[in-house]
Design an enzyme around this catalytic site. Structure first.
Site, PDB file in Angstrom:
ATOM      1  N   TYR A  81      -0.555  -2.395   5.415  1.00 66.17           N
ATOM      2  CA  TYR A  81       0.738  -1.675   5.994  1.00 66.17           C
ATOM      3  C   TYR A  81       0.273  -2.253   7.226  1.00 66.17           C
ATOM      4  O   TYR A  81       1.513  -2.905   7.251  1.00 66.17           O
ATOM      5  CB  TYR A  81       0.636   0.489   6.459  1.00 66.17           C
ATOM      6  N   HIS A  94       5.064  -0.012  -3.833  1.00 64.42           N
ATOM      7  CA  HIS A  94       3.491   0.389  -4.557  1.00 64.42           C
ATOM      8  C   HIS A  94       2.414  -0.648  -4.972  1.00 64.42           C
ATOM      9  O   HIS A  94       1.518  -0.289  -4.773  1.00 64.42           O
ATOM     10  CB  HIS A  94       4.083   0.766  -6.066  1.00 64.42           C
TER      11      HIS A  94
END
Length: 113
Positions: free
Chosen positions: A35, A67
């Site tokens: 992230y 994903h």
């Protein structure tokens, strides 16, 4: 910057969300990113939580491979919007990424930045 789309609805062309989606599209098949990495690629390392929110609302998972995004420890998301950990595991393993205990080895599968 705003521009009207075909239906006359205003849309933001240079939003953090759009930059996040474009960054995620850069993750190669068989690789993952974190992230924080995606936030950095989108222009602001501090947007890691925004990345998670954007990916949870991914409008086009076929072309925006959310994903492939994991946390800084390589852990998959229990809140993965498209099938939970099992769904994310299945998609990653189909690309040859080994998942063990809900985690990916970042030293092996992390995308080079």
């Amino acid at each position: 910057m705003l521009q009207d789309d075909i239906d006359g609805v205003a849309m933001v062309l240079d939003s953090a969300t759009n930059r996040i989606y474009e960054a995620v599209k850069c993750i190669p098949y068989g690789k993952v990113s974190t992230y924080g990495d995606i936030a950095e690629l989108a222009g602001n390392r501090n947007l890691a939580r925004v990345v998670g929110n954007a990916l949870h609302r991914n409008p086009d998972p076929e072309h925006i491979p959310c994903h492939r995004v994991v946390n800084a420890k390589g852990e998959l998301s229990s809140a993965f919007a498209f099938g939970g950990i099992e769904g994310q595991t299945m998609l990653l393993e189909a690309e040859g990424v080994e998942v063990s205990g809900g985690r990916v080895d970042l030293s092996k599968y992390r995308m080079n930045m």
